[in-house]
Design an enzyme around this catalytic site. Sequence first.
Site, short mmCIF file in Angstrom:
data_model
loop_
_atom_site.label_atom_id
_atom_site.label_comp_id
_atom_site.label_asym_id
_atom_site.label_seq_id
_atom_site.Cartn_x
_atom_site.Cartn_y
_atom_site.Cartn_z
N TYR A 106 2.17 0.33 16.03
CA TYR A 106 0.80 0.56 16.73
C TYR A 106 0.97 0.15 18.32
CZ TYR A 106 -0.63 1.56 11.82
OH TYR A 106 -0.94 2.00 10.69
N ARG A 126 -2.91 9.36 7.87
CA ARG A 126 -2.17 10.25 7.17
C ARG A 126 -2.07 9.73 5.83
NH1 ARG A 126 2.45 8.00 5.79
NH2 ARG A 126 2.95 5.86 6.94
N GLU A 132 -6.74 -8.17 14.79
CA GLU A 132 -5.32 -7.08 14.53
C GLU A 132 -5.58 -5.95 15.63
OE1 GLU A 132 -3.37 -4.36 11.20
OE2 GLU A 132 -5.47 -4.18 11.67
N CYS A 179 -0.13 4.41 9.62
CA CYS A 179 -1.01 5.11 8.71
C CYS A 179 -2.18 5.67 9.33
CB CYS A 179 -1.63 4.12 7.60
SG CYS A 179 -0.18 3.57 6.54
N ASP A 223 -4.90 3.65 1.84
CA ASP A 223 -4.81 2.98 0.86
C ASP A 223 -6.34 2.52 0.95
OD1 ASP A 223 -5.47 0.50 -0.81
OD2 ASP A 223 -3.58 -0.40 0.07
N TRP A 230 0.25 -8.59 8.03
CA TRP A 230 1.56 -7.97 8.29
C TRP A 230 2.66 -8.76 7.82
CZ3 TRP A 230 2.63 -3.19 9.98
CH2 TRP A 230 1.78 -2.23 10.40
N TYR A 234 -4.21 2.54 -5.93
CA TYR A 234 -3.00 2.03 -6.38
C TYR A 234 -3.36 1.97 -7.81
CZ TYR A 234 -0.15 1.97 -2.51
OH TYR A 234 0.68 2.29 -1.48
#
Length: 312
Positions: free
Chosen positions: A130, A214, A66, A194, A217, A88, A257
């Site tokens: 990104y 910001r 990535e 993120c 997860d 993604w 979560y």
Amino acid sequence: MPRPDHYEFQYLDLMRRIWTEGHERTDRTGVGTRALFGATMRFSLADHAVPLLTTKRVYWKVAAREMLWFLTGNTNIRPLVQQGVHIWTDWPLDKYRRATGDEISRDAFEARIVADEGFATQWGDLGPVYGAQWVNWPRYEPAGEGDGLYRRARQGHNQIAALVEGIRNNPGSRRLLFTGWNVDDVDDMALPPCHMTYQFHVADGKLSGLLFQRSADFVLGVPFNIFGLALLTRMLAQQCDLEAGEIVWQGGDVHLYLNHAELIETQLARMPEGAPRLHINRRPASMFGYRIEDFDVVDYAPQAHIAAPVAV
């Protein structure tokens, strides 16, 4: 008996604090989270250390692929899917299903992305996420003499190339950073960044990296982001003839979560162990010349993978 000293305890301690003290709230996905605001972790990169979690398996090659994809500036999932990277896919898949009513499986969707370049162009793009901002941040030029209007230039700012030059030529600068948070493009992104801003610091011949995230997860994203920051810092250090110092991770909204409860409890019951090392086997001509085979992680023997659903 004192607890063994291991870098991963700061991750587990923060996870436990989020889970036991976090504010329970609704979120964009509808799943619900427990969240804290503002957190910091620091990890040494000395002697090739890399802060991979050992209480569960982190698929570091996926994170590395990535990162290399970001550095190309590509925003289509096709190159990732061709390499077996699926992280993604859920966003364009969800968009395709809503637009067409076709409840295609993820495997079938990815097969079409790989087989049909036209389909990938139409449905596989994520917008200016990104990589687009990192290496091609929009630059504007006058549209016409004297009319006061500007148009988007064909070639934008390459923040990564500028960062390398800054570290090499002005290592004391407080502007050694890049960001993906382009307010003009956020609404066109499948997911706004993120891990949004990276800053670097040179001292005593060592390069250290800081990431401000910001939205964090903590189960799925943060382990990848910590590794990605370590990898990027090591790559930059190599390109700039520096040693790697440390990385600093900072989170804004740091959350777990609610549908990850069983997985969180499983991980918190485990004891971290081991000291993995990251080796870069080759120095390419630039930051944009690295390949996946240039990276090796040794002495990494994590405990069993813990699967977790993605909240889209």
